[in-house]
Structure formats: structure tokens, C-alpha cells
Design a protein around this motif. Structure first.
Motif, PDB file in Angstrom:
ATOM      1  N   ARG A  21       0.829  -1.417   0.099  1.00  0.00           N
ATOM      2  CA  ARG A  21       0.043  -0.055  -0.013  1.00  0.00           C
ATOM      3  C   ARG A  21       0.734   1.369  -0.004  1.00  0.00           C
ATOM      4  O   ARG A  21       0.563   2.174  -0.754  1.00  0.00           O
ATOM      5  CB  ARG A  21      -0.842  -0.062   1.168  1.00  0.00           C
ATOM      6  N   ALA A  22       1.823   1.168   0.861  1.00  0.00           N
ATOM      7  CA  ALA A  22       2.556   2.460   0.840  1.00  0.00           C
ATOM      8  C   ALA A  22       3.386   2.623  -0.260  1.00  0.00           C
ATOM      9  O   ALA A  22       3.835   3.804  -0.803  1.00  0.00           O
ATOM     10  CB  ALA A  22       3.931   2.117   2.131  1.00  0.00           C
ATOM     11  N   ASN A  23       3.616   1.478  -1.177  1.00  0.00           N
ATOM     12  CA  ASN A  23       4.499   1.593  -2.392  1.00  0.00           C
ATOM     13  C   ASN A  23       3.233   1.991  -3.547  1.00  0.00           C
ATOM     14  O   ASN A  23       3.447   2.178  -4.779  1.00  0.00           O
ATOM     15  CB  ASN A  23       4.890   0.344  -2.960  1.00  0.00           C
ATOM     16  N   GLY A  24       1.923   2.351  -3.104  1.00  0.00           N
ATOM     17  CA  GLY A  24       0.888   2.639  -4.017  1.00  0.00           C
ATOM     18  C   GLY A  24       0.177   1.788  -4.803  1.00  0.00           C
ATOM     19  O   GLY A  24      -0.367   2.017  -5.520  1.00  0.00           O
ATOM     20  N   VAL A  25       0.173   0.450  -4.176  1.00  0.00           N
ATOM     21  CA  VAL A  25      -0.577  -0.564  -4.842  1.00  0.00           C
ATOM     22  C   VAL A  25      -1.977  -0.502  -3.909  1.00  0.00           C
ATOM     23  O   VAL A  25      -2.097  -0.379  -2.685  1.00  0.00           O
ATOM     24  CB  VAL A  25       0.255  -2.018  -4.705  1.00  0.00           C
ATOM     25  N   HIS A  26      -3.108  -1.088  -4.815  1.00  0.00           N
ATOM     26  CA  HIS A  26      -4.102  -1.145  -4.156  1.00  0.00           C
ATOM     27  C   HIS A  26      -4.423  -2.569  -3.848  1.00  0.00           C
ATOM     28  O   HIS A  26      -4.364  -3.433  -4.820  1.00  0.00           O
ATOM     29  CB  HIS A  26      -5.274  -0.792  -5.252  1.00  0.00           C
ATOM     30  N   VAL A  27      -4.330  -2.783  -2.565  1.00  0.00           N
ATOM     31  CA  VAL A  27      -4.477  -4.378  -2.024  1.00  0.00           C
ATOM     32  C   VAL A  27      -5.635  -4.871  -1.669  1.00  0.00           C
ATOM     33  O   VAL A  27      -6.479  -4.090  -1.057  1.00  0.00           O
ATOM     34  CB  VAL A  27      -3.317  -4.373  -0.717  1.00  0.00           C
ATOM     35  N   HIS A  28      -6.073  -5.886  -2.237  1.00  0.00           N
ATOM     36  CA  HIS A  28      -7.471  -6.475  -1.915  1.00  0.00           C
ATOM     37  C   HIS A  28      -7.329  -7.819  -1.336  1.00  0.00           C
ATOM     38  O   HIS A  28      -6.378  -8.432  -1.559  1.00  0.00           O
ATOM     39  CB  HIS A  28      -8.393  -6.691  -3.143  1.00  0.00           C
ATOM     40  N   VAL A  29      -8.459  -8.103  -0.495  1.00  0.00           N
ATOM     41  CA  VAL A  29      -8.319  -9.592  -0.153  1.00  0.00           C
ATOM     42  C   VAL A  29      -9.655 -10.256  -0.249  1.00  0.00           C
ATOM     43  O   VAL A  29     -10.659  -9.546  -0.556  1.00  0.00           O
ATOM     44  CB  VAL A  29      -8.082  -9.717   1.458  1.00  0.00           C
ATOM     45  N   ALA A  30      -9.500 -11.413  -0.678  1.00  0.00           N
ATOM     46  CA  ALA A  30     -10.520 -12.325  -1.263  1.00  0.00           C
ATOM     47  C   ALA A  30     -10.711 -13.671  -0.411  1.00  0.00           C
ATOM     48  O   ALA A  30      -9.626 -14.498  -0.557  1.00  0.00           O
ATOM     49  CB  ALA A  30     -10.631 -12.449  -2.614  1.00  0.00           C
ATOM     50  N   ASP A  31     -11.838 -13.893   0.155  1.00  0.00           N
ATOM     51  CA  ASP A  31     -11.856 -15.567   0.767  1.00  0.00           C
ATOM     52  C   ASP A  31     -12.155 -16.372  -0.208  1.00  0.00           C
ATOM     53  O   ASP A  31     -11.715 -17.636   0.026  1.00  0.00           O
ATOM     54  CB  ASP A  31     -12.995 -15.531   1.754  1.00  0.00           C
ATOM     55  N   THR A  32     -12.921 -16.137  -1.270  1.00  0.00           N
ATOM     56  CA  THR A  32     -13.031 -17.154  -2.058  1.00  0.00           C
ATOM     57  C   THR A  32     -12.719 -16.614  -3.769  1.00  0.00           C
ATOM     58  O   THR A  32     -12.506 -15.486  -3.808  1.00  0.00           O
ATOM     59  CB  THR A  32     -14.604 -17.218  -2.174  1.00  0.00           C
ATOM     60  N   GLY A  33     -12.550 -17.692  -4.475  1.00  0.00           N
ATOM     61  CA  GLY A  33     -12.224 -17.352  -6.104  1.00  0.00           C
ATOM     62  C   GLY A  33     -13.387 -16.262  -6.521  1.00  0.00           C
ATOM     63  O   GLY A  33     -12.800 -15.478  -7.159  1.00  0.00           O
ATOM     64  N   ALA A  34     -14.603 -16.484  -6.067  1.00  0.00           N
ATOM     65  CA  ALA A  34     -15.666 -15.762  -6.621  1.00  0.00           C
ATOM     66  C   ALA A  34     -15.519 -14.249  -6.207  1.00  0.00           C
ATOM     67  O   ALA A  34     -15.616 -13.595  -7.078  1.00  0.00           O
ATOM     68  CB  ALA A  34     -17.047 -16.406  -6.152  1.00  0.00           C
ATOM     69  N   GLU A  35     -15.021 -14.089  -4.981  1.00  0.00           N
ATOM     70  CA  GLU A  35     -14.876 -12.775  -4.661  1.00  0.00           C
ATOM     71  C   GLU A  35     -13.530 -11.982  -5.341  1.00  0.00           C
ATOM     72  O   GLU A  35     -13.815 -11.039  -5.785  1.00  0.00           O
ATOM     73  CB  GLU A  35     -14.228 -12.867  -3.037  1.00  0.00           C
ATOM     74  N   ALA A  36     -12.576 -12.901  -5.540  1.00  0.00           N
ATOM     75  CA  ALA A  36     -11.364 -12.273  -6.123  1.00  0.00           C
ATOM     76  C   ALA A  36     -11.702 -11.861  -7.627  1.00  0.00           C
ATOM     77  O   ALA A  36     -11.542 -10.763  -8.105  1.00  0.00           O
ATOM     78  CB  ALA A  36     -10.376 -13.396  -6.302  1.00  0.00           C
TER      79      ALA A  36
END
Lengths: 549, 243
Positions: free
Chosen positions: A80-95
């Protein structure tokens, strides 16, 4: 074929039958796996101290997974500090949902993809096509099988099952003109065609070999340069990352960079190894303006805290176990019916999906020879895991009724010598109907599969037990009295061994601690002692034959 | 896009932060312990201990780098100084009939004087003005010329770092790549280079966006195991060891 579905429609036997009937496939898979395997053995030998590197690789992976929440959090914050948008997903469908939302907001029309097993898990391409985004695989082999509408059959060489003629036909259709089955011409066509696709694509989609927690960087290994293209040319980069792909530092990358290419292809390093730390800097002339990393669980956390399967998360996806596996060599990747094939696939697929019941058949298609463990650069005991899978299937009551009854019957007969004797007598009578020349050839009942390729020997006239009465005095008579000194020494040995296994016990606990301090779920002492023995035998073999693979 | 898009990104970000907390807690629960919030002791960091002592003399480094790079399909030549390197590059360009050349905008490369040596070729220095379509210039180039930031003999690899004046495309898009390696940048092990990017050496915010290790020409064995060169990246790679 539509591999990689949560429920395989047919059994591994049926899928393997397809492969076994395809002579080219069998030959190609055998040739390629042997070549890769030979390359790996040579590379490991040339590098030297392979066992020490494997052990280091395993320790780093164990340590990271045991502290996964810390390192993942550290990675996410740094990225994040590098400027990346980080996301987390529990399932494949969410990703997939997150990626589609980005694509829709951007009004993206096309996406170029570099090879990524995790996106195969998610069926991302179909989802993108569903919202009108053309998704183009850019790895040469992946591009070929995408044209054919198939799934990869090998983790490193995805189009292992296609011959040059088939590839020429596919690419000719794509080109709208007839291309000769010449590798240079075919590759040249793909280069030109994909160049255009790279330059016009809105999204670049990648997987992630390793993510470095301390700096929030992601690392890709490849030979063609397509992953570099995907992370350099399009304006937006989306990276899919399995949550276990993490290592603490750049220093740790040296160990992974030593193990991965050598184990995968026998190379000292892949042609390209790229560490990407955030999107392009403001003054940079190229690189993505915007970068997303989606961290995905999709069944991985099911292995955490499971003493039998946690080590699956150590896998670095090199494919060495595929190349070492005698079963894979015969049936090829598609017969496994999941995203991941070979020994790792046989364990990983049911583990990720948490449904032992429906996937048990592939666990049985293994000779349990342990070649996969020997080949694994981070020492995952895959053959043990295959046994655990089989056991869980039985414990959960998924074994066939016939097998359960057979086991019960076996237990009843074997628990009493009288019953065994009676059964053998009955058997000798009964087999008169089927035995010819001392063997049973008829493909009947439980012998159907076995007798298709070999014969079952009949019960002998006189069993070993019946011969024992006359055998024993014979043997005794021919024995010479043991030298008194030697007898004493041997008795001494037996005594010391039965005195609580002290040496063995010590070794267990020290090994056990090192595991336990890393993996909070304690392994049983039995398992550790197995491990120690195995390691020693591995080292000895290495000294004797110079063959660790 | 504009405002509505940044609004969308912000929404994603908010959701992600909430979710991330749950995600990490779930991992800790599965591991049957409380969250680890302090940096854990990492006793197995980096290569095995004996490896750190391993080092080659300069002659050995040159020898091994050359052998490894050539085994991977690359070419290696030596030049006494940058002047000789300049002549070698010009020769290559003549031979290839290179019409378009792109180089990183570094002073060492400017001093090569390629513009003078190759008056018929168009030669660009990466990102030297804001108007040019730099990716297109790199894509059409017959030859890209870069300086290696580091090289490792043991694996036969060169390392190039991105910067405003050093494009990632210059080492990727042209048909042929020329890499100049000053001898003092040639190390023995990969770890000597990777270690430089550790937090103790280079703080995160000073890392370049792209760190690329290149070990020969782009290759693939995806068609019947038949080795093909130059599938996506440069099909010809020339390393010039300078010094």
C-alpha cells in the motif's frame, strides 16, 4: 476439456483411459518429464549441497507459513505504501468480482495475461469474457491451449500434450493462412500477433511467484518475457496472489531462486526474474500507472493448523513432483481433473476444496513410491499426504461398501489361526474351478482389473503354515551354535534397544521442537521419527548415487 | 474516469481494510494462536551459512559468467574500455543493419558516441523528452542498449533497475539487446545483489519500481520441446564486459 471443475464428471480411471489411448500424448509426456527430471538432477548435482538448500527452503517456507498473518499484513501495508491497491478475497468468486469491478469501471476491452495457476483456479478468463473483456493468454503454450479451448496439462509446459502439426493447425486458423509446422515460423507468428495485443491491452493480469513482505514487492519467474510485457506495457496491472506465496525478505529470495528454476527446468535461473515494487514512479517512462494485488484464500486456510496438510502451503509450484511421478508420466495432466495435476494436484485439489469424498479416486492412482517427496525442493511429504487422504476417506465412511465388508472379513479371518486355516482349506477347494497351470486367468469378481494385465497365482498344495512343522526341525538341525561372544553382543544390543529408545527419542524431540516452534500444531513423535529416518536415507542415497531426484 | 473512478477506488480500499483485518484474524484462528503483531525472529533468513563464504576471483567470475550466459544462448565479448565497447556496438549495428536504436539516457551511454558512429541510424535516448511515445520507440527498435546495474557470474545474469532515465522497455522490446557490464559490477553470487534490496541496505521507498534479472535471450520450449528464441523479448542478447 473442461477440466478444473469442482466436481469431476467421471472417474480418474475414465479420464486416464483417454490419455492411455493417446499414443502421442503418452510419448510426449514421457519425453518431456524425463528431460525436465534429468535437467533437474543435473542442476542439483552441479550446484552441490542440494540437501542443505532443500532444508533451508523448507525452513523458510515453514517459518513464513507459521507466521503467515504477520508477514501477510506486513506485505499488504508495504505494498500500500508503494502505491498498490491491495485487496483480499476469501473465495475465488470474490477475487473475480473485484477484478471484474475494476475492468468495468475502466471500461476495459482487453486483458493480456501471463501464466498464473491461481487464475486457472478461478476461471477468470470465462468471467472476463462474460463482461465483454477479451482475455488473452500470452505464454506461448498457454496461448496454444487457449486457442484449442483446453486447460493446461503441465504446470511448466502447459501444451505438453499437443504436437507440432496440431499446433500449426490451430495457429493457421488464428492467422487466417496456412502456417507450416515449423517451430520458428509458428513462434514468430505468435510474437507478432501478441505484440499487437500487448500494445492495445487495457489490463495486464499476472500471478505471483513470491511476494516479499519487507518491501511489499512481487516477484515473477519466466523465460519468454511475456510476464515482463504484461507488467510493463498496459496501463493497469492486476496481480492475483495465493495468500501463501509470501517470503519475508529479498535475501530469502536467493534460496527460492536457487530451488525453483533448477527444480522446474534445470536452469540456473529463468531468463527473467522480475521484482516489481509498486506502480511506475511518477517520472518513469513506462510501467503500469495503476497496480492492484488481490490476495486470495480460496481454500488455502483450510490447511492451516492441520498437522497433516499444513505443509502443502510450502509448495513453490515448480512441477518437479509431476516429472518424477511414474503415474503422471503415464496418464498426463488432464486425467487429474483439477487445476493442479500430478502428486501435488492429487493432494492439493481435494485439500483446497475441503471435499475428500468426491476427489478420493485420484489419491488411489498413486504408487506411494515417494519419488515426489524426493524431488520436492521444499520437502513436502506428498506420499504421506496421499495416505492421509485415503485414511480420511475411510474414516468419513466414503469407502465402497464392498471394500468395507472385505476389510471386516479380512480382519475376522486373520485374527485367529483356526479361522485362517479353515478359510485356506475352503479356498483350495474352491479354486479348483478356476486354477489352470497354477494360475487364475479368469477376469471375475475382484480379480477383473488385476487379471487384465497379469495372472493371479493359485493357492499352493501345501501352505507355508502346513509345511512349518517339518520345516522348523530341518532348519534347526542345519544351524550351528552361535559363538558365545557374538551371542552376548547381540543380546546386549537387543537390551539397549528395548530400554526406552533413548537415542531415538532424543533425536525426535529436537526435530520435533524445530517443527513445533514453527508450526504451532504439534506433529506426533511417530511422524518425526519417520521424518528423521527419511532424511538420513535421502542423504545417504545422495552420497552413494549422487541422485537426489 | 476522474472523480467517480477515484471514488470507486476509495470504496474498494475501505472495504479491503475491513476485510483484511478479518482475513488476518481468521489465519491466526486457524493457526490456533493469537495474532502475531511483533516481527518474529527469523532464524533461517537467506542462503545457508556456508554459501556466504563462497566467492570467485575476477578471472573466475568472467569465465563463469561467460560460460553461463553463452549456455543460455547469449553472446559475451570483452572490451578494454567504453571506447572499444562503442566500436563493438557500432560493428554489431552495421552487421544487423540496425536502423532504429534506443538506449537508456545515461551519461556513460551518451559518451559512447553512437550517434556519431552510426550516422544513418535513428538513435533515441529513453524518456529524454516528454512528447515522444517511448514504448512505441522501444518496440520498433532493432537494438536496445543498456548498462547493467549488477551482474552475477554464478547464474550468468545481469540486473537492470528502472528509473526515469532507464526504461524497462529498453531491455525488453527491441529485437536485440546489448548490455554493458563494467567489471566492478560483476559479482559472484545472486545473493550479493539480492541482499542490496533488503531493508537494511535500501529502504523500501528507495527501491525502483522494476528490478529485472536477465539471463539470456527470451526462450520457449512450448512447441514439442523445441527450443525457440525470441518469443516475446529480445532474441539476441550481447553482453559486453568492460574493463
Amino acid at each position: 476439456m473442461s477440466a478444473a471443475q469442482s466436481k469431476p464428471r467421471d472417474t480418474v480411471k475414465e479420464r486416464a483411459e483417454l490419455a492411455l489411448n493417446n499414443a502421442f500424448l503418452r510419448k510426449a509426456v514421457k519425453y518431456t518429464t524425463e528431460k525436465l527430471r534429468g535437467g533437474k538432477q543435473q542442476a542439483a548435482e552441479e550446484h552441490g549441497n542440494w540437501e542443505a538448500w532443500r532444508e533451508r527452503g523448507r525452513q523458510i517456507r515453514l517459518h513464513t507459513i507459521a507466521h503467515l498473518d504477520y508477514y501477510l499484513q506486513e506485505f499488504a501495508e508495504n505494498a500500500r505504501a508503494n502505491g498498490v491497491h491491495v485487496h483480499v478475497a476469501d473465495t475465488g468468486a470474490e477475487a473475480v468480482e473485484i477484478a471484474l469491478a475494476i475492468a468495468e469501471q475502466k471500461r476495459a476491452r482487453s486483458a493480456v495475461k501471463s501464466k498464473s495457476m491461481v487464475t486457472e483456479e478461478l476461471h477468470l478468463n470465462q468471467a472476463l469474457e462474460g463482461i465483454g473483456v477479451e482475455a488473452i493468454e500470452t505464454d506461448l503454450g498457454e496461448y496454444i491451449i487457449q486457442l484449442a479451448g483446453e486447460a493446461p496439462s503441465h504446470i511448466i509446459i502447459p501444451a505438453i500434450h499437443k504436437n507440432r502439426q496440431q499446433i500449426a493447425e490451430l495457429l493457421s486458423k488464428d492467422a487466417g493462412e496456412t502456417l507450416p509446422p515449423d517451430t520458428t515460423v509458428l513462434a514468430g507468428f505468435v510474437r507478432k500477433k501478441l505484440r499487437e495485443k500487448f500494445l492495445e491491452a487495457d489490463l495486464g493480469i499476472t500471478g505471483c511467484n513470491f511476494a516479499i513482505a519487507e518491501s511489499g514487492s512481487m516477484v515473477l519467474f519466466e523465460n519468454e518475457g511475456n510476464a515482463r510485457m504484461v507488467t510493463t506495457v498496459p496501463e493497469t496491472q492486476i496481480t492475483f496472489m495465493g495468500m501463501e506465496r509470501i517470503i519475508p525478505s529479498w535475501s530469502d529470495l536467493e534460496v527460492m531462486a536457487t530451488l525453483l528454476p533448477r527444480s522446474a527446468t534445470g536452469q540456473k535461473l529463468t531468463v527473467y526474474m522480475s521484482g516489481i515494487t509498486g506502480p511506475k514512479r511518477q517520472e518513469d517512462g513506462d510501467g503500469p500507472e495503476e497496480m492492484h494485488i488481490i490476495i486470495i484464500d480460496n481454500g488455502r486456510s483450510l490447511q492451516l493448523g492441520d498437522p497433516e496438510f499444513q505443509e502443502l502451503l510450502n509448495c513453490i509450484r515448480c512441477g518437479a513432483c509431476l516429472n518424477a511421478c511414474p503415474v503422471y508420466r503415464h496418464i498426463g495432466g488432464h486425467a487429474y481433473g483439477g487445476t493442479y495435476s500430478g502428486p501435488i494436484g492429487a493432494v492439493l485439489t481435494p485439500a483446497l476444496q475441503g471435499n475428500v469424498a468426491e476427489w478420493d479416486d485420484i489419491a488411489n492412482a498413486s504408487s506411494l513410491c515417494g519419488a515426489c517427496y524426493e524431488a520436492c525442493p521444499v520437502k513436502i511429504p506428498l506420499h504421506d499426504m496421499l495416505v492421509y487422504l485415503r485414511r480420511r476417506k475411510v474414516e468419513q465412511g466414503y469407502s465402497p461398501t464392498l471394500e468395507r465388508w472385505a476389510m471386516k472379513g479380512y480382519a475376522a479371518v486373520m485374527s485367529s489361526s483356526v479361522k485362517l486355516q479353515r478359510t485356506l482349506k475352503l479356498g483350495k477347494l474352491g479354486q479348483k474351478l478356476v486354477v489352470r497351470d497354477g494360475v487364475i486367468k479368469a477376469r471375475i469378481g475382484p480379480l477383473e482389473g488385476w487379471n487384465r494385465y497379469r495372472h493371479t497365482p493359485g493357492l499352493p498344495e501345501q501352505s507355508f503354515r502346513e509345511r512349518w512343522e517339518t520345516l522348523e526341525p530341518d532348519i534347526r538341525g542345519s544351524l550351528q551354535e552361535m559363538d558365545a561372544g557374538m551371542k552376548e553382543r547381540m543380546q546386549q544390543l537387543v537390551r539397549s534397544r528395548s530400554e526406552g529408545n533413548e537415542n531415538q527419542g532424543k533425536r525426535d524431540s529436537s526435530e520435533g521442537e524445530s517443527i513445533r516452534s514453527d508450526a504451532p500444531t504439534a506433529y506426533s513423535g511417530k511422524r518425526n521419527s519417520d521424518r528423521v529416518d527419511r532424511e538420513e536415507s535421502g542423504v545417504n542415497k545422495g552420497k552413494g548415487g549422487g541422485n537426489h531426484g | 474516469m476522474g472523480d467517480s473512478y477515484s471514488e470507486f477506488l476509495k470504496q474498494l480500499e475501505d472495504r479491503s481494510r475491513v476485510k483484511q483485518e478479518r482475513f488476518m484474524n481468521h489465519i491466526a484462528t486457524r493457526l490456533k494462536r493469537p495474532r502475531v503483531l511483533e516481527k518474529p525472529e527469523h532464524p533461517f533468513r537467506g542462503a545457508p551459512d556456508f554459501w556466504h563464504a563462497f566467492t570467485w576471483s575476477e578471472e573466475e567470475r568472467i569465465e563463469h559468467f561467460t560460460a553461463n550466459f553463452q549456455n543460455a544462448g547469449g553472446h559475451v565479448i570483452r572490451a578494454a574500455d567504453m571506447q572499444e565497447a562503442s566500436i563493438l556496438i557500432a560493428e554489431q549495428a552495421h552487421e544487423l543493419e540496425a536502423k532504429h536504436i534506443i538506449r537508456q539516457d545515461e551519461s556513460a551511454l551518451a559518451e559512447l558516441g553512437l550517434e556519431k558512429a552510426l550516422p544513418d541510424a535513428s538513435i533515441y535516448a529513453w524518456n529524454s523528452n516528454a512528447q515522444e511515445q517511448w514504448k512505441a520507440r522501444a518496440a520498433e527498435a532493432d537494438m536496445g542498449v543498456v548498462m547493467a546495474d549488477y551482474a552475477a557470474a554464478y547464474t550468468g545474469s545481469v540486473t537492470v533497475l528502472s528509473a526515469p532515465n532507464k526504461g524497462r522497455s529498453v531491455s525488453l522490446l527491441p529485437t536485440m539487446l546489448v548490455v554493458l557490464i563494467p567489471l566492478y559490477r560483476l559479482k559472484t553470487r545472486l545473493g550479493e545483489i539480492l541482499g542490496q534490496f533488503d531493508q537494511t541496505q535500501t529502504p523500501r521507498e528507495q527501491l525502483p519500481s522494476g528490478i529485472h534479472f536477465i539471463s539470456g535471450p527470451s526462450r520457449s520450449a512450448d512447441i514439442e520441446n523445441d527450443l525457440t528464441i525470441g518469443v516475446h523479448g529480445p532474441g539476441q542478447v550481447l553482453a559486453i564486459l568492460v574493463g
